[in-house]
Design a protein around this motif. Structure first.
Motif, short mmCIF file in Angstrom:
data_model
loop_
_atom_site.label_atom_id
_atom_site.label_comp_id
_atom_site.label_asym_id
_atom_site.label_seq_id
_atom_site.Cartn_x
_atom_site.Cartn_y
_atom_site.Cartn_z
N UNK A 113 -41.42 -41.73 24.63
CA UNK A 113 -41.99 -40.69 23.78
C UNK A 113 -42.32 -41.22 22.39
N UNK A 114 -41.43 -42.03 21.83
CA UNK A 114 -41.65 -42.60 20.50
C UNK A 114 -42.88 -43.50 20.50
N UNK A 115 -42.99 -44.35 21.52
CA UNK A 115 -44.14 -45.26 21.60
C UNK A 115 -45.44 -44.47 21.72
N UNK A 116 -45.47 -43.48 22.59
CA UNK A 116 -46.70 -42.71 22.81
C UNK A 116 -47.10 -41.95 21.55
N UNK A 117 -46.15 -41.25 20.95
CA UNK A 117 -46.48 -40.45 19.77
C UNK A 117 -46.85 -41.32 18.58
N UNK A 118 -46.25 -42.49 18.48
CA UNK A 118 -46.54 -43.38 17.35
C UNK A 118 -47.96 -43.92 17.43
N UNK A 119 -48.30 -44.53 18.55
CA UNK A 119 -49.63 -45.15 18.66
C UNK A 119 -50.74 -44.12 18.84
N UNK A 120 -50.40 -42.93 19.33
CA UNK A 120 -51.41 -41.88 19.46
C UNK A 120 -51.77 -41.29 18.11
N UNK A 121 -50.92 -41.47 17.12
CA UNK A 121 -51.15 -40.89 15.80
C UNK A 121 -51.89 -41.82 14.86
N UNK A 122 -52.06 -43.08 15.25
CA UNK A 122 -52.72 -44.07 14.39
C UNK A 122 -54.17 -44.23 14.81
N UNK A 123 -55.11 -44.22 13.89
CA UNK A 123 -56.52 -44.45 14.26
C UNK A 123 -56.69 -45.80 14.93
N UNK A 124 -57.57 -45.83 15.91
CA UNK A 124 -57.74 -47.05 16.68
C UNK A 124 -58.28 -48.19 15.81
N UNK A 125 -59.06 -47.86 14.78
CA UNK A 125 -59.57 -48.90 13.90
C UNK A 125 -58.45 -49.59 13.14
N UNK A 126 -57.44 -48.81 12.70
CA UNK A 126 -56.28 -49.40 12.02
C UNK A 126 -55.53 -50.33 12.96
N UNK A 127 -55.41 -49.95 14.22
CA UNK A 127 -54.74 -50.81 15.19
C UNK A 127 -55.51 -52.10 15.41
N UNK A 128 -56.83 -52.02 15.41
CA UNK A 128 -57.64 -53.24 15.56
C UNK A 128 -57.45 -54.18 14.37
N UNK A 129 -57.48 -53.62 13.16
CA UNK A 129 -57.29 -54.45 11.96
C UNK A 129 -55.89 -55.07 11.96
N UNK A 130 -54.90 -54.27 12.36
CA UNK A 130 -53.53 -54.79 12.45
C UNK A 130 -53.46 -55.91 13.49
N UNK A 131 -54.13 -55.72 14.62
CA UNK A 131 -54.12 -56.77 15.63
C UNK A 131 -54.77 -58.05 15.16
N UNK A 132 -55.89 -57.93 14.40
CA UNK A 132 -56.55 -59.12 13.88
C UNK A 132 -55.63 -59.88 12.93
N UNK A 133 -54.93 -59.17 12.05
CA UNK A 133 -53.99 -59.82 11.14
C UNK A 133 -52.82 -60.44 11.90
#
Length: 295
Positions: free
Chosen positions: A105-125
């Protein structure tokens, strides 16, 4: 004719709807005429701007096809990883064990609440700082990472809601005949929930395909939309022509995806309707003969 959902329209309602339809069509025609006239006045409809896409293959082989290939590669990788991961997280959220249900539940709610663009930028870094992935491959890895983390969380909710939408009697009946909970989930609930979940899953797959464009806009990932920018500059600022062609390609891809999903859904529904065994009269007579007519 009336139905449960609505009453039949009377003469005044029919006349009013006809008037609204005529007004809407006239407004749309006026809007299209205005758009066409504006583009024509700006010179965006001149043949020289559209010619690269209809005469020769340079634009397609140099810009469009490489960009489309990268788009499909990123979307395919994200789908292949996100679908099973989302299914596992969705089922884990239904677990009776707290140590399984709460982390999922924590994993799903956490990543579902973050914009996908922010996740992409985080992944690049992340790939730049802690891995040896080359700079040429980092945008692809970052785009796939962002798409997987976000869409797996959304798909987990789709799986969970699809399973919960089934009647409770399905699971209770399966457990009454001695099936374990894992068997009930695998053999009874999931096969039935797939058909109900399919439209929502396909909608999310379309989102994955379109969200690859975020990588081209921010992470310099050479996908289809990013190739349109380069292409329009090379062919004399034909922005309207380039983006129109790219939009048509996106529409065609999404139409093929939704058409395949509709076909698959119809096939699954037909398969469910035809799973019941039908006994012929000869089979019944044979069974009676084998038992001596005794039950």
């Amino acid at each position: 004719m009336s139905s449960v959902l609505y009453d039949a329209q009377g003469p005044r309602a029919k006349r009013r709807n006809i008037i609204f339809t005529v007004v809407f069509v006239a407004a749309m025609a006026a809007l299209l005429w205005w758009v066409f006239g504006t583009l024509n006045d700006k010179g965006q409809l001149e043949w020289v701007l559209w010619e690269p896409f209809f005469s020769g293959t340079e634009a397609w082989s140099t810009y469009i096809w490489p960009g489309l290939e990268n788009t499909l590669k990123a979307a395919a990788l994200a789908v292949v990883i996100a679908l099973p991961l989302g299914a596992v997280l969705g089922i884990a959220r239904l677990s009776d064990h707290v140590w399984v249900r709460v982390p999922a539940t924590i994993v799903v709610e956490f990543f579902r609440s973050i914009p996908v663009l922010v996740l992409m930028i985080f992944g690049l870094a992340l790939f730049a700082e802690y891995t040896n992935v080359s700079s040429d491959d980092r945008p692809l890895y970052a785009v796939v990472t962002g798409l997987v983390l976000y869409n797996a969380s959304v798909l987990a909710e789709i799986v969970r809601s699809g399973i919960l939408s089934l009647p409770k009697g399905q699971g209770e009946g399966a457990m009454a005949i001695g099936l374990r909970k894992g068997q009930v989930m695998r053999l009874i609930l999931l096969p039935q929930a797939v058909t109900a979940m399919l439209p929502a899953i396909v909608s999310q797959l379309v989102v994955i395909l379109k969200d690859t464009a975020l990588g081209g806009a921010v992470l310099t990932f050479p996908e289809l939309l990013a190739s349109a920018n380069t292409m329009s500059g090379y062919y004399g600022a034909n922005v309207i022509a380039s983006f129109t062609v790219v939009a048509v390609i996106y529409i065609a891809l999404n139409f093929l995806l939704t058409s395949f999903a509709s076909w698959l859904e119809r096939r699954l529904r037909r398969a469910k309707k035809s799973t019941g065994a039908v006994l012929r009269a000869d089979d019944v007579e044979t069974a009676d003969a084998g038992t001596g007519g005794k039950v």
